[in-house]
Design a protein around this motif. Structure first.
Motif, PDB file in Angstrom:
ATOM      1  N   LYS A 186      -5.595  -8.557 -10.899  1.00  0.00           N
ATOM      2  CA  LYS A 186      -5.305  -8.718  -9.403  1.00  0.00           C
ATOM      3  C   LYS A 186      -3.596  -9.016  -9.179  1.00  0.00           C
ATOM      4  CE  LYS A 186      -6.303 -12.845  -7.550  1.00  0.00           C
ATOM      5  NZ  LYS A 186      -6.949 -13.937  -7.170  1.00  0.00           N
ATOM      6  N   TYR A 187      -3.197  -9.587 -10.065  1.00  0.00           N
ATOM      7  CA  TYR A 187      -1.763  -9.701  -9.886  1.00  0.00           C
ATOM      8  C   TYR A 187      -0.924  -8.521  -9.949  1.00  0.00           C
ATOM      9  CZ  TYR A 187      -2.588 -15.015 -10.074  1.00  0.00           C
ATOM     10  OH  TYR A 187      -3.156 -16.110  -9.920  1.00  0.00           O
ATOM     11  N   LEU A 188      -1.466  -7.722 -11.239  1.00  0.00           N
ATOM     12  CA  LEU A 188      -0.711  -6.578 -11.457  1.00  0.00           C
ATOM     13  C   LEU A 188      -0.923  -5.484 -10.049  1.00  0.00           C
ATOM     14  CD1 LEU A 188       0.603  -4.827 -13.542  1.00  0.00           C
ATOM     15  CD2 LEU A 188      -1.625  -4.146 -14.544  1.00  0.00           C
ATOM     16  N   ASP A 189      -2.120  -5.632  -9.533  1.00  0.00           N
ATOM     17  CA  ASP A 189      -2.214  -4.769  -8.326  1.00  0.00           C
ATOM     18  C   ASP A 189      -1.191  -5.267  -7.217  1.00  0.00           C
ATOM     19  OD1 ASP A 189      -4.277  -3.282  -9.479  1.00  0.00           O
ATOM     20  OD2 ASP A 189      -5.907  -4.394  -8.838  1.00  0.00           O
ATOM     21  N   GLN A 190      -1.001  -6.378  -7.067  1.00  0.00           N
ATOM     22  CA  GLN A 190      -0.130  -6.876  -6.072  1.00  0.00           C
ATOM     23  C   GLN A 190       1.382  -6.359  -6.232  1.00  0.00           C
ATOM     24  OE1 GLN A 190      -0.734 -11.062  -5.736  1.00  0.00           O
ATOM     25  NE2 GLN A 190      -3.049 -11.037  -5.009  1.00  0.00           N
ATOM     26  N   VAL A 191       1.545  -6.526  -7.629  1.00  0.00           N
ATOM     27  CA  VAL A 191       2.898  -6.446  -7.879  1.00  0.00           C
ATOM     28  C   VAL A 191       3.216  -4.797  -7.651  1.00  0.00           C
ATOM     29  CG1 VAL A 191       4.559  -5.992  -9.932  1.00  0.00           C
ATOM     30  CG2 VAL A 191       3.203  -8.319  -9.774  1.00  0.00           C
ATOM     31  N   ILE A 192       1.962  -4.065  -8.257  1.00  0.00           N
ATOM     32  CA  ILE A 192       2.337  -2.538  -7.943  1.00  0.00           C
ATOM     33  C   ILE A 192       2.395  -2.068  -6.440  1.00  0.00           C
ATOM     34  CG2 ILE A 192       0.860  -0.451  -8.606  1.00  0.00           C
ATOM     35  CD1 ILE A 192       0.066  -1.462 -11.011  1.00  0.00           C
ATOM     36  N   TRP A 233       3.465  -3.831  -4.086  1.00  0.00           N
ATOM     37  CA  TRP A 233       4.810  -4.191  -3.571  1.00  0.00           C
ATOM     38  C   TRP A 233       5.923  -3.247  -4.073  1.00  0.00           C
ATOM     39  CZ3 TRP A 233       9.341  -5.562  -6.029  1.00  0.00           C
ATOM     40  CH2 TRP A 233      10.577  -6.183  -5.317  1.00  0.00           C
ATOM     41  N   ILE A 234       5.914  -2.838  -5.301  1.00  0.00           N
ATOM     42  CA  ILE A 234       6.980  -1.791  -5.809  1.00  0.00           C
ATOM     43  C   ILE A 234       6.709  -0.541  -5.141  1.00  0.00           C
ATOM     44  CG2 ILE A 234       7.483  -0.387  -8.104  1.00  0.00           C
ATOM     45  CD1 ILE A 234       6.832  -2.870  -9.429  1.00  0.00           C
ATOM     46  N   ASN A 235       5.307  -0.130  -5.112  1.00  0.00           N
ATOM     47  CA  ASN A 235       5.041   1.130  -4.225  1.00  0.00           C
ATOM     48  C   ASN A 235       5.745   1.203  -2.657  1.00  0.00           C
ATOM     49  OD1 ASN A 235       4.121   2.615  -6.289  1.00  0.00           O
ATOM     50  ND2 ASN A 235       1.998   1.673  -5.928  1.00  0.00           N
ATOM     51  N   GLU A 236       5.481  -0.037  -1.963  1.00  0.00           N
ATOM     52  CA  GLU A 236       5.804  -0.064  -0.534  1.00  0.00           C
ATOM     53  C   GLU A 236       7.329  -0.112  -0.566  1.00  0.00           C
ATOM     54  OE1 GLU A 236       3.728  -3.309   1.031  1.00  0.00           O
ATOM     55  OE2 GLU A 236       1.809  -2.203   1.159  1.00  0.00           O
ATOM     56  N   THR A 237       8.144  -0.845  -1.544  1.00  0.00           N
ATOM     57  CA  THR A 237       9.619  -1.031  -1.518  1.00  0.00           C
ATOM     58  C   THR A 237      10.420   0.092  -1.882  1.00  0.00           C
ATOM     59  OG1 THR A 237       9.114  -3.532  -2.093  1.00  0.00           O
ATOM     60  CG2 THR A 237      11.276  -2.733  -2.070  1.00  0.00           C
ATOM     61  N   PHE A 238       9.864   0.896  -3.227  1.00  0.00           N
ATOM     62  CA  PHE A 238      10.648   1.757  -3.632  1.00  0.00           C
ATOM     63  C   PHE A 238       9.999   3.340  -3.514  1.00  0.00           C
ATOM     64  CE2 PHE A 238      11.626  -2.184  -6.234  1.00  0.00           C
ATOM     65  CZ  PHE A 238      12.743  -1.969  -6.123  1.00  0.00           C
ATOM     66  N   HIS A 239       8.843   3.200  -2.580  1.00  0.00           N
ATOM     67  CA  HIS A 239       8.317   4.559  -2.373  1.00  0.00           C
ATOM     68  C   HIS A 239       7.924   5.280  -3.550  1.00  0.00           C
ATOM     69  CE1 HIS A 239       9.645   3.784   1.767  1.00  0.00           C
ATOM     70  NE2 HIS A 239      10.835   3.412   1.628  1.00  0.00           N
ATOM     71  N   GLU A 281       4.688   6.118  -6.524  1.00  0.00           N
ATOM     72  CA  GLU A 281       3.124   6.108  -6.452  1.00  0.00           C
ATOM     73  C   GLU A 281       2.679   5.674  -8.098  1.00  0.00           C
ATOM     74  OE1 GLU A 281       2.252  10.250  -5.953  1.00  0.00           O
ATOM     75  OE2 GLU A 281       3.218  10.152  -3.673  1.00  0.00           O
ATOM     76  N   LEU A 282       2.819   4.493  -8.169  1.00  0.00           N
ATOM     77  CA  LEU A 282       2.331   4.090  -9.416  1.00  0.00           C
ATOM     78  C   LEU A 282       0.863   3.546  -9.258  1.00  0.00           C
ATOM     79  CD1 LEU A 282       5.398   1.757 -10.563  1.00  0.00           C
ATOM     80  CD2 LEU A 282       4.648   3.845 -11.391  1.00  0.00           C
ATOM     81  N   SER A 283       0.213   3.428 -10.203  1.00  0.00           N
ATOM     82  CA  SER A 283      -1.365   2.923 -10.386  1.00  0.00           C
ATOM     83  C   SER A 283      -1.337   2.246 -11.714  1.00  0.00           C
ATOM     84  CB  SER A 283      -2.105   4.354 -10.561  1.00  0.00           C
ATOM     85  OG  SER A 283      -2.043   5.004 -11.737  1.00  0.00           O
ATOM     86  N   ARG A 284      -2.303   1.187 -11.479  1.00  0.00           N
ATOM     87  CA  ARG A 284      -2.761   0.186 -12.372  1.00  0.00           C
ATOM     88  C   ARG A 284      -3.052   0.839 -13.773  1.00  0.00           C
ATOM     89  NH1 ARG A 284      -6.962  -2.927 -13.262  1.00  0.00           N
ATOM     90  NH2 ARG A 284      -8.227  -2.241 -11.367  1.00  0.00           N
ATOM     91  N   VAL A 285      -4.022   1.893 -13.870  1.00  0.00           N
ATOM     92  CA  VAL A 285      -4.514   2.467 -15.016  1.00  0.00           C
ATOM     93  C   VAL A 285      -3.315   3.035 -15.720  1.00  0.00           C
ATOM     94  CG1 VAL A 285      -5.992   4.453 -15.685  1.00  0.00           C
ATOM     95  CG2 VAL A 285      -6.676   3.071 -13.745  1.00  0.00           C
ATOM     96  N   GLU A 286      -2.366   3.872 -15.231  1.00  0.00           N
ATOM     97  CA  GLU A 286      -1.051   4.260 -15.804  1.00  0.00           C
ATOM     98  C   GLU A 286      -0.032   3.485 -16.417  1.00  0.00           C
ATOM     99  OE1 GLU A 286       0.848   6.827 -12.941  1.00  0.00           O
ATOM    100  OE2 GLU A 286      -0.815   8.361 -12.862  1.00  0.00           O
TER     101      GLU A 286
END
Length: 416
Positions: A134-140, A142-148, A150-155
């Motif tokens: 859950k924490y990792l999803d929140q961090v990813i 935030w990164i996707n919204e801030t830096f535009h 397309e990261l995913s948790r599986v990758e």
């Protein structure tokens, strides 16, 4: 053939047959000085023997440094429990049994605290591992919204699991398991050694004092017994005053943590009380970090409230509580206490930091009886006021301002 000058000289120097050669003249003073003195070989052997003994003693001291530090810790621990053991022995209980009861109580309290703290840390680690996705999803996110991106948790998980640094870290951790196990076993053996020596020092305290005094003259015996008594009073007073302050601090922080509904409030309160009192200098900050971290997992504002309370309570303890509780037991200046902790840490590490304050308090109290004191004169400089020659500066400023005000009306009345 004609003889040469050399053969003629040899012929003249040669003694005639049938006569004894002349005796050689005795050696001069220079020959006696060139002969080696008889004491020099023995002095050289003695010097070499002293050097060898010094090297052997230095090697033995370095090899036994750990044992000597353990004995020092055990001695101060025995001095700390001496008042309780003597009180129980004065009530008719055997001294060995009284020492065993005191140490058993200390071990039960320490084991209970370690067990509660370990269960709290284990529970927090389990919760962190379970909530890690859950924490990792929140961090990813935030990164996707801030830096535009397309990261995913599986990758991210696959890249972490197949990374070289993670594999090297696992290999190093696996190879270091034996080292950690050896350190744990060594720590347990060291703890057992300290407890054993401290038990004998406390249980056989009178016998140890008699054995020490038996090799000293009567005048020295009185000084040794007086120094021993001062050390017991200062060390025991330091420990009990710190224990009382730890109890008060633990109760105060427990009320705050319970009011904020922070989990593991009793264990955190005991942690704050013990660490803040028995770890000098940085104990307060180290003790307040763990409750702040646990409170942050509940609500970030709770961590701020815990920080404010820790800072306010520390000021109350330093200026109100500590001077009253330690005025009679460990009466030393805060600057001296801080300097003694730094010196003890430099000499013996954490052990020196723990025993520095009672050791300095004992030395100060023992030397106080041999230092002659006089009445201080009633001088302003004693109270921090400087003696000024002539008129004070403030009076000069007032007089200058008054004179300038008096000159202004005269200047206005002058005709142009």
């Amino acid at each position: 053939m004609a003889s040469t000058d050399e053969t003629a000289q040899v012929t003249q120097d040669a003694a005639p047959p049938g006569t004894t050669p002349p005796a050689q003249p005795p050696a001069g003073p220079g020959a006696e000085r060139a002969r080696m003195p008889r004491w020099l070989p023995r002095a050289m052997v003695l010097a070499l023997a002293l050097i060898a003994c010094f090297q052997l003693g230095s090697w033995a001291f370095h090899q036994l440094t750990g044992l000597l530090i353990n004995i020092l810790i055990a001695f101060f621990l025995a001095l700390a429990v001496e008042p309780a053991v003597s009180w129980m022995a004065s009530r008719g209980l055997r001294r060995g049994l009284a020492t065993f009861i005191v140490f058993l109580g200390v071990l039960i309290v320490s084991a209970g605290f370690i067990t509660l703290l370990g269960s709290m840390l284990a529970g927090q680690i389990v919760d962190l591992v379970e909530d890690f996705p859950k924490y990792l999803d929140q961090v990813i996110k935030w990164i996707n919204e801030t830096f535009h991106t397309e990261l995913s948790r599986v990758e991210v998980q696959d890249s972490l699991l197949h990374s070289d640094w993670l594999q090297k870290y696992v290999q190093n951790s696996a190879s270091g398991v034996l080292d950690v196990s050896a350190q744990v076993l060594g720590g347990l053996f060291q703890l057992l050694t300290i407890l054993l020596f401290s038990f004998y020092f406390a249980a056989d305290g009178p016998r140890l004092r008699r054995a020490l005094c038996s090799v000293l003259p009567p005048a020295r015996q009185a000084e040794v017994l007086r120094a021993w008594e001062i050390a017991v009073d200062k060390t025991g007073g330091y420990l009990y005053s710190r224990g009382l302050m730890a109890l008060i601090s633990g109760v105060a922080h427990y009320i705050l943590l319970q009011a904020l509904d922070v989990p593991y409030a009793p264990v955190l309160a005991v942690w704050v009380g013990l660490v803040s009192q028995f770890i000098p200098t940085i104990g307060t900050y180290l003790a307040g970090a763990l409750p702040m971290l646990i409170a942050f997992t509940v609500d970030p504002w709770y961590a701020l409230w815990v920080l404010i309370f820790v800072v306010v309570y520390q000021q109350f303890e330093n200026y109100v509580l500590q001077p009253k509780l330690t005025a009679k037991s460990v009466d030393i200046h805060p600057a001296v206490a801080f300097g003694s902790v730094i010196a003890g840490t430099a000499l013996l590490g954490a052990v020196g930091a723990l025993v520095a304050i009672p050791a300095v308090a004992t030395l100060q109290a023992f030397l106080g009886a041999y230092v002659k004191r006089y009445d201080v004169t009633d001088d302003p400089r004693v109270h921090g006021h400087r003696r000024r020659n002539g008129e004070p500066i403030l009076a000069r400023v007032r007089r200058a301002l008054k004179g300038s005000r008096e000159r202004e009306p005269h200047q206005e009345s002058d005709p142009q």
